[in-house]
Write a protein that holds these residues in place. Structure first.
Motif, mmCIF file in Angstrom:
data_model
loop_
_atom_site.group_PDB
_atom_site.id
_atom_site.type_symbol
_atom_site.label_atom_id
_atom_site.label_comp_id
_atom_site.label_asym_id
_atom_site.label_seq_id
_atom_site.Cartn_x
_atom_site.Cartn_y
_atom_site.Cartn_z
ATOM 1 N N THR A 1 0.856 -1.191 0.000
ATOM 2 C CA THR A 1 0.000 0.000 0.000
ATOM 3 C C THR A 1 0.888 1.235 0.000
ATOM 4 N N VAL A 2 0.637 2.162 -0.942
ATOM 5 C CA VAL A 2 1.339 3.452 -1.000
ATOM 6 C C VAL A 2 0.271 4.522 -1.205
ATOM 7 N N ASP A 3 0.174 5.447 -0.263
ATOM 8 C CA ASP A 3 -0.847 6.499 -0.298
ATOM 9 C C ASP A 3 -2.235 5.872 -0.468
ATOM 10 N N ASP A 4 -2.944 6.247 -1.538
ATOM 11 C CA ASP A 4 -4.305 5.742 -1.748
ATOM 12 C C ASP A 4 -4.345 4.430 -2.526
ATOM 13 N N GLY B 1 -8.629 6.446 -2.995
ATOM 14 C CA GLY B 1 -8.712 7.907 -3.039
ATOM 15 C C GLY B 1 -10.033 8.393 -3.611
ATOM 16 N N THR C 1 -0.191 8.625 -7.861
ATOM 17 C CA THR C 1 0.657 8.072 -6.792
ATOM 18 C C THR C 1 2.103 7.899 -7.230
#
Length: 198
Positions: free
Chosen positions: A44-47, A77, A148
Protein backbone atom coordinates in the motif's frame (compact mmCIF):
# COMPACT_ATOMS: atom_id res chain seq x y z
CA UNK A 1 -3.48 -49.22 43.31
CA UNK A 2 -0.07 -48.38 44.69
CA UNK A 3 0.79 -44.91 45.95
CA UNK A 4 3.42 -44.31 43.16
CA UNK A 5 0.93 -45.22 40.42
CA UNK A 6 -1.62 -42.80 41.89
CA UNK A 7 0.97 -40.02 41.96
CA UNK A 8 1.92 -40.72 38.32
CA UNK A 9 -1.74 -40.61 37.26
CA UNK A 10 -2.27 -37.32 39.12
CA UNK A 11 0.85 -35.80 37.54
CA UNK A 12 -0.29 -36.85 34.03
CA UNK A 13 -3.74 -35.35 34.65
CA UNK A 14 -2.20 -32.07 35.84
CA UNK A 15 -0.05 -31.86 32.69
CA UNK A 16 -3.06 -32.48 30.41
CA UNK A 17 -5.10 -29.78 32.18
CA UNK A 18 -2.28 -27.21 32.00
CA UNK A 19 -1.66 -27.88 28.28
CA UNK A 20 -5.39 -27.60 27.54
CA UNK A 21 -5.65 -24.28 29.38
CA UNK A 22 -2.58 -22.88 27.60
CA UNK A 23 -3.91 -23.80 24.17
CA UNK A 24 -7.22 -22.10 25.01
CA UNK A 25 -5.33 -18.81 25.44
CA UNK A 26 -4.70 -18.71 21.67
CA UNK A 27 -8.37 -18.85 20.75
CA UNK A 28 -10.74 -15.96 20.27
CA UNK A 29 -10.74 -12.72 18.28
CA UNK A 30 -7.26 -11.72 19.40
CA UNK A 31 -5.58 -15.02 18.50
CA UNK A 32 -2.10 -14.74 17.00
CA UNK A 33 -3.13 -16.97 14.09
CA UNK A 34 -5.57 -14.28 12.91
CA UNK A 35 -2.54 -12.11 12.11
CA UNK A 36 -1.17 -14.61 9.57
CA UNK A 37 -1.22 -13.06 6.11
CA UNK A 38 -1.68 -14.97 2.85
CA UNK A 39 1.47 -15.88 0.94
CA UNK A 40 1.12 -13.36 -1.90
CA UNK A 41 2.59 -10.01 -2.79
CA UNK A 42 0.76 -6.92 -1.51
CA UNK A 43 1.73 -3.28 -0.88
CA UNK A 44 0.00 0.00 0.00
CA UNK A 45 1.34 3.45 -1.00
CA UNK A 46 -0.85 6.50 -0.30
CA UNK A 47 -4.30 5.74 -1.75
CA UNK A 48 -3.17 2.76 -3.83
CA UNK A 49 -3.11 -0.85 -2.70
CA UNK A 50 -1.85 -3.66 -4.92
CA UNK A 51 -2.69 -7.26 -4.01
CA UNK A 52 -2.07 -10.76 -5.40
CA UNK A 53 0.75 -9.61 -7.69
CA UNK A 54 2.29 -12.46 -9.71
CA UNK A 55 4.41 -12.93 -12.79
CA UNK A 56 2.89 -15.89 -14.68
CA UNK A 57 5.06 -17.69 -17.24
CA UNK A 58 4.35 -20.35 -19.85
CA UNK A 59 2.90 -23.59 -18.41
CA UNK A 60 5.70 -25.84 -19.74
CA UNK A 61 9.36 -25.31 -18.77
CA UNK A 62 11.67 -24.41 -21.64
CA UNK A 63 8.89 -22.88 -23.76
CA UNK A 64 9.75 -19.38 -24.95
CA UNK A 65 6.68 -17.20 -25.17
CA UNK A 66 4.88 -14.29 -23.56
CA UNK A 67 4.47 -14.05 -19.80
CA UNK A 68 2.03 -11.82 -17.91
CA UNK A 69 1.76 -9.74 -14.77
CA UNK A 70 -1.39 -10.41 -12.77
CA UNK A 71 -2.61 -8.26 -9.85
CA UNK A 72 -5.52 -6.36 -8.36
CA UNK A 73 -5.05 -2.58 -8.03
CA UNK A 74 -7.25 -0.71 -5.52
CA UNK A 75 -7.77 3.06 -5.44
CA UNK A 76 -8.92 4.24 -2.01
CA UNK A 77 -8.71 7.91 -3.04
CA UNK A 78 -11.35 10.34 -4.24
CA UNK A 79 -9.97 10.84 -7.76
CA UNK A 80 -9.45 8.35 -10.56
CA UNK A 81 -5.98 7.17 -11.48
CA UNK A 82 -4.59 5.53 -14.57
CA UNK A 83 -2.02 2.76 -14.65
CA UNK A 84 0.60 4.31 -16.92
CA UNK A 85 3.15 1.49 -16.99
CA UNK A 86 4.48 -1.67 -15.38
CA UNK A 87 8.23 -2.26 -15.40
CA UNK A 88 10.41 -5.19 -14.34
CA UNK A 89 13.71 -3.76 -13.02
CA UNK A 90 16.76 -5.88 -13.80
CA UNK A 91 15.19 -7.56 -16.84
CA UNK A 92 14.85 -6.91 -20.55
CA UNK A 93 11.11 -7.61 -20.40
CA UNK A 94 8.78 -4.93 -21.77
CA UNK A 95 5.21 -4.92 -20.48
CA UNK A 96 2.37 -4.01 -22.84
CA UNK A 97 -0.78 -2.79 -21.08
CA UNK A 98 -4.28 -3.20 -22.46
CA UNK A 99 -7.56 -2.07 -20.89
CA UNK A 100 -10.42 -4.54 -20.54
CA UNK A 101 -12.38 -2.55 -23.15
CA UNK A 102 -9.39 -2.73 -25.50
CA UNK A 103 -8.87 1.00 -26.08
CA UNK A 104 -7.56 3.72 -23.81
CA UNK A 105 -5.64 3.54 -20.54
CA UNK A 106 -6.28 1.18 -17.64
CA UNK A 107 -8.39 3.30 -15.27
CA UNK A 108 -8.60 2.63 -11.53
CA UNK A 109 -11.79 4.43 -10.41
CA UNK A 110 -12.00 6.31 -7.08
CA UNK A 111 -13.04 3.90 -4.33
CA UNK A 112 -12.76 1.03 -6.80
CA UNK A 113 -10.35 -1.51 -8.21
CA UNK A 114 -9.19 -3.09 -11.44
CA UNK A 115 -8.12 -6.71 -12.01
CA UNK A 116 -5.17 -7.30 -14.30
CA UNK A 117 -5.07 -10.77 -15.85
CA UNK A 118 -7.73 -13.30 -16.72
CA UNK A 119 -10.47 -13.35 -19.32
CA UNK A 120 -12.44 -10.14 -19.66
CA UNK A 121 -10.00 -8.13 -17.52
CA UNK A 122 -7.21 -5.67 -18.29
CA UNK A 123 -3.94 -7.32 -19.33
CA UNK A 124 -0.21 -6.74 -18.82
CA UNK A 125 1.76 -8.89 -21.26
CA UNK A 126 5.54 -9.34 -21.07
CA UNK A 127 5.93 -9.78 -24.82
CA UNK A 128 9.35 -11.43 -24.97
CA UNK A 129 8.72 -13.56 -21.89
CA UNK A 130 10.84 -13.35 -18.77
CA UNK A 131 14.08 -15.26 -19.30
CA UNK A 132 15.89 -13.69 -16.34
CA UNK A 133 13.62 -15.26 -13.69
CA UNK A 134 12.72 -18.89 -13.07
CA UNK A 135 9.54 -20.31 -11.59
CA UNK A 136 9.70 -20.06 -7.82
CA UNK A 137 11.83 -16.89 -7.91
CA UNK A 138 10.54 -13.47 -6.93
CA UNK A 139 10.69 -10.58 -9.37
CA UNK A 140 10.60 -6.84 -8.63
CA UNK A 141 7.57 -5.27 -10.32
CA UNK A 142 6.91 -1.51 -10.40
CA UNK A 143 3.40 -0.18 -11.13
CA UNK A 144 3.39 3.49 -12.18
CA UNK A 145 0.14 5.32 -11.45
CA UNK A 146 -0.82 8.79 -12.69
CA UNK A 147 -1.15 10.37 -9.24
CA UNK A 148 0.66 8.07 -6.79
CA UNK A 149 3.69 7.43 -9.00
CA UNK A 150 5.81 4.29 -8.60
CA UNK A 151 4.51 1.46 -6.43
CA UNK A 152 6.98 -1.43 -6.26
CA UNK A 153 6.85 -4.90 -4.77
CA UNK A 154 8.33 -8.37 -5.23
CA UNK A 155 6.01 -10.82 -7.02
CA UNK A 156 6.36 -14.59 -7.19
CA UNK A 157 7.11 -16.12 -10.59
CA UNK A 158 4.75 -19.06 -11.24
CA UNK A 159 3.82 -21.19 -14.30
CA UNK A 160 0.34 -20.92 -15.84
CA UNK A 161 -0.88 -24.15 -14.20
CA UNK A 162 -3.40 -25.13 -11.57
CA UNK A 163 -4.84 -22.00 -9.88
CA UNK A 164 -2.94 -19.67 -12.23
CA UNK A 165 -3.99 -21.28 -15.52
CA UNK A 166 -6.86 -18.86 -16.20
CA UNK A 167 -4.68 -15.82 -15.47
CA UNK A 168 -1.64 -16.88 -17.56
CA UNK A 169 -0.56 -15.92 -21.07
CA UNK A 170 -3.23 -16.28 -23.76
CA UNK A 171 -0.57 -17.25 -26.33
CA UNK A 172 0.97 -20.64 -25.51
CA UNK A 173 3.52 -21.93 -28.08
CA UNK A 174 4.00 -25.69 -28.57
CA UNK A 175 6.57 -27.28 -26.21
CA UNK A 176 10.02 -28.00 -27.73
CA UNK A 177 10.24 -31.25 -29.68
CA UNK A 178 6.56 -31.29 -30.66
CA UNK A 179 5.03 -30.30 -33.95
CA UNK A 180 2.03 -28.04 -33.86
CA UNK A 181 -0.98 -29.56 -35.56
CA UNK A 182 -3.03 -27.54 -37.99
CA UNK A 183 -6.67 -28.44 -38.46
CA UNK A 184 -7.49 -29.90 -41.90
CA UNK A 185 -9.64 -27.60 -44.03
CA UNK A 186 -12.68 -28.96 -45.79
CA UNK A 187 -14.95 -27.15 -48.21
CA UNK A 188 -18.45 -26.06 -47.18
CA UNK A 189 -19.94 -29.21 -48.80
CA UNK A 190 -18.04 -31.37 -46.31
CA UNK A 191 -16.17 -33.22 -49.10
CA UNK A 192 -12.36 -33.48 -48.76
CA UNK A 193 -10.28 -31.27 -51.07
CA UNK A 194 -8.35 -32.98 -53.87
CA UNK A 195 -5.00 -31.81 -55.15
CA UNK A 196 -4.97 -30.46 -58.73
CA UNK A 197 -4.28 -33.06 -61.39
CA UNK A 198 -5.87 -36.00 -59.53
Amino acid sequence: MSRSLRRGALAATAIVISVASLSACGAGNDAQTLGVRPDNAAVTVDDVKIQNALVITQPDPGVVGPAVVSATVFNNGLTRQTLDSITLPGTLGTVKLKAAEGAGPIVVPPGGSVVIGGQGNASATIEGGLREAKNGDSQKVVFKLSKTGDVGLSAFVVPAKSYFKDFGPSEVPAPPGTTPTTPATTPASGEPTQAAGH
